[in-house]
Design an enzyme around this catalytic site. Structure first.
Site, short mmCIF file in Angstrom:
data_model
loop_
_atom_site.label_atom_id
_atom_site.label_comp_id
_atom_site.label_asym_id
_atom_site.label_seq_id
_atom_site.Cartn_x
_atom_site.Cartn_y
_atom_site.Cartn_z
NE ARG A 1 -3.89 -2.30 1.94
CZ ARG A 1 -4.76 -2.66 0.99
NH1 ARG A 1 -5.05 -1.82 0.01
NH2 ARG A 1 -5.35 -3.85 1.02
CG ASP A 2 1.48 5.49 -2.40
OD1 ASP A 2 1.97 5.45 -3.54
OD2 ASP A 2 1.70 6.40 -1.58
CG ASN B 1 3.71 8.92 -12.41
OD1 ASN B 1 2.86 9.16 -13.26
ND2 ASN B 1 3.45 8.95 -11.11
CG HIS C 1 6.37 2.67 -8.79
ND1 HIS C 1 7.61 3.24 -8.90
CD2 HIS C 1 5.49 3.70 -8.63
CE1 HIS C 1 7.50 4.56 -8.82
NE2 HIS C 1 6.21 4.87 -8.67
CG HIS D 1 1.01 4.83 -8.76
ND1 HIS D 1 1.13 5.48 -7.56
CD2 HIS D 1 2.13 5.13 -9.46
CE1 HIS D 1 2.27 6.17 -7.54
NE2 HIS D 1 2.89 5.97 -8.67
P1 5GP Z 1 5.96 8.00 -8.21
O1 5GP Z 1 5.82 9.46 -7.89
O2 5GP Z 1 7.43 7.62 -8.33
O3 5GP Z 1 5.15 7.53 -9.37
O4 5GP Z 1 5.33 7.22 -6.99
C1 5GP Z 1 6.01 6.96 -5.81
C2 5GP Z 1 4.97 6.61 -4.78
O5 5GP Z 1 5.62 5.94 -3.72
C3 5GP Z 1 4.25 7.81 -4.17
O6 5GP Z 1 2.84 7.66 -4.38
C4 5GP Z 1 4.62 7.75 -2.69
O7 5GP Z 1 3.54 8.10 -1.85
C5 5GP Z 1 5.03 6.31 -2.50
N1 5GP Z 1 6.05 6.08 -1.49
C6 5GP Z 1 7.20 6.80 -1.32
N2 5GP Z 1 7.94 6.26 -0.34
C7 5GP Z 1 7.24 5.18 0.13
C8 5GP Z 1 7.49 4.23 1.17
O8 5GP Z 1 8.51 4.24 1.86
N3 5GP Z 1 6.55 3.26 1.36
C9 5GP Z 1 5.42 3.21 0.61
N4 5GP Z 1 4.56 2.21 0.87
N5 5GP Z 1 5.14 4.09 -0.38
C10 5GP Z 1 6.04 5.06 -0.61
#
Ligand code: 5GP
Ligand code: ZN
Length: 123
Positions: free
Chosen positions: A38-39, A96, A109, A111
């Protein structure tokens, strides 16, 4: 595994409870190829990140041999959407890529976001 990568730490934590303190995450799925958790900052009732267990920086770093892995990742996304009860209503899958794409964690990743009607525009 990249030492400085938080998602590599979470993948490793999902295998080995001893490193859970370092990388806090609620793991919802794990197999030999992918991990889902989970985010920490959910933008919807369901917000799960699905990552390959091996460190791939972004879509830009994908190689042809990664195609089965990415196909599997999407199958896992479908199963998780069903398990979360959002499959029928619909959901959004987002990857992204790079700074302009809004990527902040450089471990590929997807989402999985759902449980509410998504808004447009995408950004
Ligand atoms: P991005 O911006 O790279 O597409 O998404 C990164 C996502 O990772 C963000 O939605 C952020 O909230 C999530 N995130 C960042 N650090 C952590 C973490 O330590 N644990 C979890 N579960 N999610 C994280
Ligand atoms: Zn990584």
């Amino acid at each position: 595994m990249t030492d400085s990568c938080i998602f590599c730490k979470i993948v490793s934590a999902s295998r080995n409870a001893s490193v859970l303190d370092e990388a806090k995450a609620t793991i919802v799925y794990h197999d030999e190829q992918v991990t889902a958790f989970r985010d920490t900052h959910p933008v919807g009732p369901t917000h799960i990140l699905i990552v390959p267990n091996k460190h791939i920086e972004s879509v830009n770093a994908l190689e042809p041999e990664d195609e089965p892995l990415i196909g599997h990742l999407f199958t896992v996304a479908r199963k998780l959407a069903e398990a979360e009860g959002i499959a029928k209503g619909g959901y959004r899958l987002i990857t992204n890529t790079g700074p302009n794409g809004g990527q902040t964690i450089f471990h590929l990743h997807v989402h999985l976001i759902g449980g509410q009607r998504m808004r447009y525009p995408m950004g």
